[in-house]
Design an enzyme around this catalytic site. Sequence first.
Site, PDB file in Angstrom:
ATOM      1  N   GLU A  56       0.758  -1.468   0.202  1.00 48.71           N
ATOM      2  CA  GLU A  56       0.267   0.101  -0.067  1.00 48.71           C
ATOM      3  C   GLU A  56       0.868   1.618   0.960  1.00 48.71           C
ATOM      4  O   GLU A  56       2.202   0.676   0.805  1.00 48.71           O
ATOM      5  CB  GLU A  56      -0.972   0.009   1.058  1.00 48.71           C
ATOM      6  CG  GLU A  56      -1.754   1.167   1.049  1.00 48.71           C
ATOM      7  CD  GLU A  56      -2.942   0.994   2.672  1.00 48.71           C
ATOM      8  OE1 GLU A  56      -3.911   0.207   1.902  1.00 48.71           O
ATOM      9  OE2 GLU A  56      -2.996   1.703   3.588  1.00 48.71           O
ATOM     10  N   ALA A 112      -6.404  11.182   4.245  1.00 50.87           N
ATOM     11  CA  ALA A 112      -6.209  10.861   5.519  1.00 50.87           C
ATOM     12  C   ALA A 112      -6.784  11.424   6.196  1.00 50.87           C
ATOM     13  O   ALA A 112      -6.822  12.768   6.226  1.00 50.87           O
ATOM     14  CB  ALA A 112      -4.482  11.259   5.567  1.00 50.87           C
TER      15      ALA A 112
END
Length: 291
Positions: free
Chosen positions: A16, A51
């Site tokens: 990732e 995020a």
Amino acid sequence: MRIRDILDRKQTFSLEIFPPKGDFSVETAKGLADQIMAQTQPDWISVTFSAGGSGNSQNTIAISSQIAQSEAQTTSLAHLTCLGSSKKDVDAYAAACEEQGVQNILALRGDHAPGREVIDFEYASDLVAYLKETHPQICVGGACYPEGHVESADLDEDIRNLKKKVDAGVDFLVTQLFFNNEDFYRFRDRCNRARIKVPIVVGIMPFTSTKQIQRMAFNCGASIPAKVIKRLVAAGDDLDAQRRAGTEYACEQLEDLAKNGVDGLHIYSMNKPQVAADTHDCLVSCGYLKA
């Protein structure tokens, strides 16, 4: 290529990365993806959407598209969060993925944050169901939580919610990070009892510092075993020693998981090529991957 199709024929190795933030440019992210693909030849790379509730979807798609169209023949998985998104937003994102050769989407609810209220999707299962209905050609992944989602009252509620996601049509699952493999094995047993039959890819994060593991554990609710704490105490304030402790512990986790017949191993490599390379080499050494 669709990730479910890969999982149906082999155990996978995947990584990732996250898209640009701050001074980290799109071109830098693309170069990072190229470097990681060349070093480790993963089956697929996932690209995060946001995020803390603030993502740049165009960057996610751009990086995912480059991965999907690369000569390395690596599949890409584009993350998509649905809190604060309308059906129109999701349609536009899915269409852009399809146009740019991205065949896989990880359907997530996303973090609660100011300005990210429910519009058309309250839960990830709602997003899964909508994508499967409106974009059936896309392979849809979902998240799962070996220690339970931080908002679930208990593990029974968590598995009921996961079953709803699977019944909505999710093609495969990727776990949140954890540091005790027994937590995953117990979770896998709960899934079997609940008749959750889709492939479950195991997510592992090699921690690189004491601060990082504390932050990540707090954010996702993962417990830190005493054996990890002892290694961090032994490392002291030496950042290199902390990183080595994290890599060594992750490799021990990965080797044990590989021996216990997991569907796939996914590394939260945090945009660090060395972390990707170290875990790849570990899995070659234990026979999970070919050299």
